[in-house]
Design a protein around this motif. Structure first.
Motif, PDB file in Angstrom:
ATOM      1  N   ARG A  90       0.810  -1.221   0.000  1.00 17.58           N
ATOM      2  CA  ARG A  90       0.000   0.000   0.000  1.00 17.58           C
ATOM      3  C   ARG A  90       0.841   1.268   0.000  1.00 17.58           C
ATOM      4  O   ARG A  90       0.304   2.368  -0.053  1.00 17.58           O
ATOM      5  CB  ARG A  90      -0.924   0.011   1.238  1.00 17.58           C
ATOM      6  N   HIS A  91       2.150   1.120   0.112  1.00 18.25           N
ATOM      7  CA  HIS A  91       3.009   2.287   0.284  1.00 18.25           C
ATOM      8  C   HIS A  91       4.226   2.138  -0.627  1.00 18.25           C
ATOM      9  O   HIS A  91       5.330   1.845  -0.182  1.00 18.25           O
ATOM     10  CB  HIS A  91       3.448   2.396   1.751  1.00 18.25           C
ATOM     11  N   HIS A  92       4.031   2.395  -1.928  1.00 23.20           N
ATOM     12  CA  HIS A  92       5.090   2.139  -2.901  1.00 23.20           C
ATOM     13  C   HIS A  92       6.132   3.247  -2.966  1.00 23.20           C
ATOM     14  O   HIS A  92       7.281   3.007  -3.319  1.00 23.20           O
ATOM     15  CB  HIS A  92       4.476   1.957  -4.297  1.00 23.20           C
ATOM     16  N   GLY A  93       5.740   4.474  -2.673  1.00 19.63           N
ATOM     17  CA  GLY A  93       6.637   5.599  -2.860  1.00 19.63           C
ATOM     18  C   GLY A  93       7.297   6.071  -1.584  1.00 19.63           C
ATOM     19  O   GLY A  93       6.862   5.768  -0.476  1.00 19.63           O
ATOM     20  N   GLY A  94       8.361   6.830  -1.751  1.00  9.67           N
ATOM     21  CA  GLY A  94       8.996   7.492  -0.619  1.00  9.67           C
ATOM     22  C   GLY A  94       9.846   6.582   0.231  1.00  9.67           C
ATOM     23  O   GLY A  94      10.009   5.387  -0.020  1.00  9.67           O
TER      24      GLY A  94
ATOM     25  N   LEU B 273       9.372   5.472   3.351  1.00 10.60           N
ATOM     26  CA  LEU B 273       8.676   4.379   4.057  1.00 10.60           C
ATOM     27  C   LEU B 273       8.420   3.194   3.135  1.00 10.60           C
ATOM     28  O   LEU B 273       8.508   2.042   3.548  1.00 10.60           O
ATOM     29  CB  LEU B 273       7.367   4.884   4.642  1.00 10.60           C
ATOM     30  N   GLY B 274       8.085   3.493   1.869  1.00 11.80           N
ATOM     31  CA  GLY B 274       7.854   2.421   0.917  1.00 11.80           C
ATOM     32  C   GLY B 274       9.112   1.600   0.699  1.00 11.80           C
ATOM     33  O   GLY B 274       9.070   0.363   0.619  1.00 11.80           O
ATOM     34  N   THR B 275      10.255   2.292   0.623  1.00 19.38           N
ATOM     35  CA  THR B 275      11.543   1.599   0.431  1.00 19.38           C
ATOM     36  C   THR B 275      11.876   0.745   1.643  1.00 19.38           C
ATOM     37  O   THR B 275      12.287  -0.415   1.510  1.00 19.38           O
ATOM     38  CB  THR B 275      12.657   2.633   0.205  1.00 19.38           C
ATOM     39  N   VAL B 276      11.708   1.296   2.832  1.00 21.74           N
ATOM     40  CA  VAL B 276      12.042   0.573   4.056  1.00 21.74           C
ATOM     41  C   VAL B 276      11.124  -0.642   4.241  1.00 21.74           C
ATOM     42  O   VAL B 276      11.573  -1.728   4.629  1.00 21.74           O
ATOM     43  CB  VAL B 276      11.914   1.505   5.287  1.00 21.74           C
ATOM     44  N   ALA B 277       9.837  -0.477   3.936  1.00 21.62           N
ATOM     45  CA  ALA B 277       8.866  -1.558   4.123  1.00 21.62           C
ATOM     46  C   ALA B 277       9.182  -2.758   3.238  1.00 21.62           C
ATOM     47  O   ALA B 277       8.870  -3.902   3.584  1.00 21.62           O
ATOM     48  CB  ALA B 277       7.463  -1.055   3.842  1.00 21.62           C
ATOM     49  N   LYS B 278       9.796  -2.503   2.082  1.00 26.08           N
ATOM     50  CA  LYS B 278      10.080  -3.589   1.147  1.00 26.08           C
ATOM     51  C   LYS B 278      11.375  -4.325   1.460  1.00 26.08           C
ATOM     52  O   LYS B 278      11.666  -5.343   0.843  1.00 26.08           O
ATOM     53  CB  LYS B 278      10.146  -3.016  -0.275  1.00 26.08           C
ATOM     54  N   GLN B 279      12.154  -3.807   2.395  1.00 23.52           N
ATOM     55  CA  GLN B 279      13.444  -4.441   2.719  1.00 23.52           C
ATOM     56  C   GLN B 279      13.263  -5.702   3.550  1.00 23.52           C
ATOM     57  O   GLN B 279      12.315  -5.833   4.297  1.00 23.52           O
ATOM     58  CB  GLN B 279      14.322  -3.432   3.485  1.00 23.52           C
TER      59      GLN B 279
END
Length: 215
Positions: free
Chosen positions: A203-207, A209-215
Motif C-alpha cells: 500500500r506504500h510504494h513511494g517514498g 517508508l515504501g523503500t524501508v517496508a520492502k526491505q
C-alpha cells in the motif's frame, strides 16, 4: 503606500518570551494530559466495531470533524488507509451538499468534536441516521456529557484537559489527545487484523517508508 519599517508608531509591540521555559511547560502539560486519558472498555468496543464493520462487513471508517478536529480526522482516515483499514474523511458541511452519498449502510462513523457541541457534526449525525439508521457512531470528545456524546454508540473521552494556549481557547492539548486516541485505534486494528510489513509495502510504494517496508 507601504508603512515605513522605521516608524515606531506602527511597530509591533513584542513581549519578551522565555521560549525554553514555555517549551518545558507545554511538554509537561501535554504529556500529563496524554497520561490522564481515561482507559476503559470503550476502546475494546470501538476496535471491535471497526474491525466488524470494515473487515467482516466490507464497509469503511468515515471520519469527520470541523476546523482543527477536521484536520485530525483526515489524518486518522489516511493512517487507517495505509495500515489496511479502508477509511475516508467526510467534511460535515460538504455532507449537506451531496457528499453524504459516500456513506454506505455497512460503514462506521468516527466523529471528532472537543466540545461535543459542534453544530455541523451534530447535524451530520442526524443526516446520517436519516439515511442509514443502523450506521454506528464512535465519538472522540473532551466533553463526555455533551449532546454528541449522548447520541453516540461509543464515546472515547479525551479527559478534557485544558488547552496549553495562554488564552485557553486555541485547539492545542485537545488535538494532541485526539491524535493519540486515533493512533490507539489504528494500532489496535493493525494488531487485530494481523497487518504485516508486506501488507504495508503493498500500500506504500513511494517514498522512504515504501523503500524501508520492502526491505
Amino acid at each position: 503606500m507601504k508603512p515605513d519599517p522605521n516608524d515606531t508608531q506602527h511597530a509591533a509591540k513584542l513581549t519578551a518570551v522565555d521560549v525554553t521555559a514555555t517549551m518545558r511547560e507545554i511538554l509537561d502539560a501535554e504529556s500529563r494530559a496524554i497520561r490522564n486519558i481515561p482507559v476503559g472498555e470503550s476502546y475494546d468496543k470501538a476496535v471491535e466495531m471497526i474491525v466488524e464493520h470494515v473487515h467482516a462487513r466490507h464497509g469503511k471508517v468515515v471520519t469527520s470533524g470541523m476546523g482543527k478536529c477536521g484536520q485530525i480526522a483526515m489524518n486518522i482516515a489516511t493512517t487507517f488507509c495505509s495500515t489496511g483499514t479502508p477509511a475516508v474523511n467526510l467534511h460535515p458541511a460538504e455532507a449537506q451538499h451531496g457528499d453524504l452519498g459516500i456513506l454506505q449502510p455497512q460503514d462506521v462513523m468516527l466523529l471528532l468534536s472537543n466540545s461535543g457541541k459542534t453544530r455541523e457534526i451534530l447535524e451530520l449525525v442526524g443526516l446520517a441516521r436519516n439515511l442509514y439508521p443502523q450506521v454506528p457512531v464512535i465519538v472522540i470528545t473532551g466533553n463526555a456529557a455533551s449532546p454528541l456524546a449522548r447520541t453516540a454508540d461509543i464515546t472515547l473521552f479525551t479527559g478534557g484537559a485544558p488547552e496549553v494556549c495562554p488564552l485557553g481557547l486555541t485547539p492545542t492539548t485537545s488535538t494532541t489527545m485526539m491524535t493519540v486516541i486515533g493512533d490507539i485505534l489504528v494500532v489496535a486494528c493493525m494488531k487485530a487484523i494481523g497487518f504485516t510489513r508486506h501488507d504495508y509495502a503493498l500500500r506504500h510504494h513511494g517514498g522512504y517508508l515504501g523503500t524501508v517496508a520492502k526491505q
